[in-house]
Design a protein around this motif. Structure first.
Motif, PDB file in Angstrom:
ATOM      1  N   ARG A 196      15.598  53.979  -8.152  1.00  0.00           N
ATOM      2  CA  ARG A 196      16.845  53.704  -7.448  1.00  0.00           C
ATOM      3  C   ARG A 196      17.984  53.473  -8.432  1.00  0.00           C
ATOM      4  NH1 ARG A 196      16.417  50.220  -3.480  1.00  0.00           N
ATOM      5  NH2 ARG A 196      14.156  50.085  -3.336  1.00  0.00           N
ATOM      6  N   GLN A 197      19.202  53.611  -7.939  1.00  0.00           N
ATOM      7  CA  GLN A 197      20.395  53.222  -8.679  1.00  0.00           C
ATOM      8  C   GLN A 197      20.699  51.763  -8.351  1.00  0.00           C
ATOM      9  OE1 GLN A 197      22.734  54.989 -10.786  1.00  0.00           O
ATOM     10  NE2 GLN A 197      21.040  56.438 -10.981  1.00  0.00           N
ATOM     11  N   VAL A 198      20.985  50.975  -9.370  1.00  0.00           N
ATOM     12  CA  VAL A 198      21.264  49.559  -9.171  1.00  0.00           C
ATOM     13  C   VAL A 198      22.475  49.165 -10.005  1.00  0.00           C
ATOM     14  CG1 VAL A 198      18.859  48.989  -8.675  1.00  0.00           C
ATOM     15  CG2 VAL A 198      19.685  48.860 -11.032  1.00  0.00           C
ATOM     16  N   ARG A 199      22.990  47.964  -9.723  1.00  0.00           N
ATOM     17  CA  ARG A 199      24.027  47.343 -10.539  1.00  0.00           C
ATOM     18  C   ARG A 199      23.653  45.884 -10.766  1.00  0.00           C
ATOM     19  NH1 ARG A 199      29.931  48.308  -8.216  1.00  0.00           N
ATOM     20  NH2 ARG A 199      29.091  46.997  -6.562  1.00  0.00           N
ATOM     21  N   MET A 200      24.112  45.329 -11.864  1.00  0.00           N
ATOM     22  CA  MET A 200      23.981  43.909 -12.133  1.00  0.00           C
ATOM     23  C   MET A 200      25.134  43.174 -11.475  1.00  0.00           C
ATOM     24  SD  MET A 200      21.676  42.427 -14.251  1.00  0.00           S
ATOM     25  CE  MET A 200      21.559  43.552 -15.617  1.00  0.00           C
ATOM     26  N   GLU A 201      24.818  42.071 -10.777  1.00  0.00           N
ATOM     27  CA  GLU A 201      25.868  41.327 -10.093  1.00  0.00           C
ATOM     28  C   GLU A 201      25.687  39.833 -10.285  1.00  0.00           C
ATOM     29  OE1 GLU A 201      26.425  42.223  -5.995  1.00  0.00           O
ATOM     30  OE2 GLU A 201      26.538  44.388  -6.301  1.00  0.00           O
ATOM     31  N   ASN A 202      26.811  39.130 -10.370  1.00  0.00           N
ATOM     32  CA  ASN A 202      26.820  37.678 -10.240  1.00  0.00           C
ATOM     33  C   ASN A 202      27.965  37.302  -9.307  1.00  0.00           C
ATOM     34  OD1 ASN A 202      29.165  37.835 -11.782  1.00  0.00           O
ATOM     35  ND2 ASN A 202      28.269  36.887 -13.604  1.00  0.00           N
ATOM     36  N   ALA A 203      28.305  36.016  -9.242  1.00  0.00           N
ATOM     37  CA  ALA A 203      29.332  35.578  -8.298  1.00  0.00           C
ATOM     38  C   ALA A 203      30.707  36.115  -8.646  1.00  0.00           C
ATOM     39  CB  ALA A 203      29.363  34.052  -8.242  1.00  0.00           C
ATOM     40  N   ARG A 204      30.923  36.550  -9.880  1.00  0.00           N
ATOM     41  CA  ARG A 204      32.239  36.981 -10.319  1.00  0.00           C
ATOM     42  C   ARG A 204      32.429  38.494 -10.284  1.00  0.00           C
ATOM     43  NH1 ARG A 204      30.521  32.834 -12.908  1.00  0.00           N
ATOM     44  NH2 ARG A 204      29.421  34.018 -14.504  1.00  0.00           N
ATOM     45  N   GLY A 205      31.353  39.256 -10.099  1.00  0.00           N
ATOM     46  CA  GLY A 205      31.543  40.690 -10.045  1.00  0.00           C
ATOM     47  C   GLY A 205      30.271  41.458 -10.337  1.00  0.00           C
ATOM     48  N   ALA A 206      30.436  42.758 -10.544  1.00  0.00           N
ATOM     49  CA  ALA A 206      29.295  43.657 -10.732  1.00  0.00           C
ATOM     50  C   ALA A 206      29.562  44.591 -11.893  1.00  0.00           C
ATOM     51  CB  ALA A 206      29.033  44.465  -9.464  1.00  0.00           C
ATOM     52  N   GLY A 207      28.487  45.031 -12.543  1.00  0.00           N
ATOM     53  CA  GLY A 207      28.565  46.001 -13.618  1.00  0.00           C
ATOM     54  C   GLY A 207      28.496  47.421 -13.088  1.00  0.00           C
ATOM     55  N   THR A 208      28.323  48.365 -13.999  1.00  0.00           N
ATOM     56  CA  THR A 208      28.264  49.777 -13.630  1.00  0.00           C
ATOM     57  C   THR A 208      26.866  50.151 -13.160  1.00  0.00           C
ATOM     58  OG1 THR A 208      27.782  50.349 -15.922  1.00  0.00           O
ATOM     59  CG2 THR A 208      30.082  50.389 -15.246  1.00  0.00           C
ATOM     60  N   PRO A 209      26.756  51.152 -12.293  1.00  0.00           N
ATOM     61  CA  PRO A 209      25.439  51.563 -11.810  1.00  0.00           C
ATOM     62  C   PRO A 209      24.595  52.185 -12.922  1.00  0.00           C
ATOM     63  CG  PRO A 209      27.200  52.391 -10.387  1.00  0.00           C
ATOM     64  CD  PRO A 209      27.846  51.886 -11.622  1.00  0.00           C
ATOM     65  N   PHE A 210      23.277  52.036 -12.789  1.00  0.00           N
ATOM     66  CA  PHE A 210      22.347  52.659 -13.727  1.00  0.00           C
ATOM     67  C   PHE A 210      21.010  52.864 -13.020  1.00  0.00           C
ATOM     68  CE2 PHE A 210      21.958  48.115 -14.164  1.00  0.00           C
ATOM     69  CZ  PHE A 210      20.604  47.859 -14.343  1.00  0.00           C
ATOM     70  N   PRO A 211      20.178  53.789 -13.506  1.00  0.00           N
ATOM     71  CA  PRO A 211      18.894  54.056 -12.863  1.00  0.00           C
ATOM     72  C   PRO A 211      17.848  53.024 -13.262  1.00  0.00           C
ATOM     73  CG  PRO A 211      19.228  55.578 -14.682  1.00  0.00           C
ATOM     74  CD  PRO A 211      20.483  54.758 -14.575  1.00  0.00           C
ATOM     75  N   TRP A 212      16.999  52.669 -12.321  1.00  0.00           N
ATOM     76  CA  TRP A 212      15.950  51.676 -12.536  1.00  0.00           C
ATOM     77  C   TRP A 212      14.717  52.093 -11.758  1.00  0.00           C
ATOM     78  CZ3 TRP A 212      15.769  48.496 -16.321  1.00  0.00           C
ATOM     79  CH2 TRP A 212      14.911  47.385 -16.319  1.00  0.00           C
TER      80      TRP A 212
END
Length: 234
Positions: A166-182
């Motif tokens: 799947r494609q995912v992003r890293m997220e916390n309460a302040r925002g999200a990073g760029t998508p990447f495959p996992w």
């Protein structure tokens, strides 16, 4: 924690992952566009090796390559065990934390040129790092190039029987990073992938709700070749 290709690094080299490592805590999540979510255990990664980790370290032999070493708890523990470990990670904060713990670490991808290529006795894919790059076949073929014939690969797998890309992003309460495959693999899926990439499943075990598998590198040359190594960094 990630040692994947730069094209696939995504949020592992950016905030909010770097923020979490600097703070030593979450919350931090992997999220997919379909609503899938997975909580990342930043506090455990930044702590000392725990009882489940020790079941992995007890199986390590000789020189050890920790792929996606993160903040370095396993590298630090392996030094105490008398091994000669090297951690690799694409995140600069992770590499710095590993070094501050007295461990040896390089800011490299697993697909970059690495020291002692083809001669490592043991390699580690812990904390979900079998998902690096979203292509377990490619990843295990590459690691077969790094580990000596007859060497070990110790892998942490999902506790359930899954085989996901799947494609995912890293997220916390302040925002999200760029998508990447996992990717996420359970034991059965990992064993299928292993047999196709020059590895033989040797052992499987669990501890404290975490699941692991030991793979033995085939002594005969496997016909499938891995990717051509790219330029190193760091």
């Amino acid at each position: 924690m990630n040692g994947g290709t730069r094209a696939d690094a995504g949020s592992w080299t950016e905030d909010p992952y770097t923020e979490a490592l600097l703070l030593g805590r979450g919350p931090l999540y992997l999220r997919g566009p379909d609503g899938w979510s997975h909580t990342l255990e930043v506090e455990r990664w930044c702590a000392a090796a725990d009882a489940a980790d020790l079941t992995v370290l007890d199986r390590c032999r000789g020189t050890v390559l920790d792929i996606g070493c993160g903040p370095g708890r396993l590298v630090a523990a392996l030094r105490e065990y008398g091994h000669a470990p090297l951690g690799i990670d694409l995140n600069a904060a992770a590499v710095e934390r590993t070094r501050r713990r007295g461990g040896r670490a390089l800011r490299r991808s697993v697909f970059d040129p690495l020291p002692a290529s083809g001669g490592w006795d043991t390699a580690l894919l812990i904390d979900g790092n079998v998902g690096i790059g979203g292509d377990p076949l490619l990843l295990l073929r590459r690691i077969a190039q790094l580990v000596r014939p007859g060497g070990l690969l110790l892998v942490e797998v999902a506790g359930e029987d899954v085989d996901e890309r799947r494609q995912v992003r890293m997220e916390n309460a302040r925002g999200a990073g760029t998508p990447f495959p996992w990717a996420r693999l359970g034991t059965a899926a990992l064993h299928r992938t292993a047999r196709a990439t020059g590895w033989t499943p040797e052992d499987a075990w669990s501890k404290d709700a975490r699941a692991f598998t030991a793979l033995r590198r085939d002594r005969a040359e496997h016909p499938a070749s891995g990717p051509r190594a790219g330029p190193a960094s760091g």
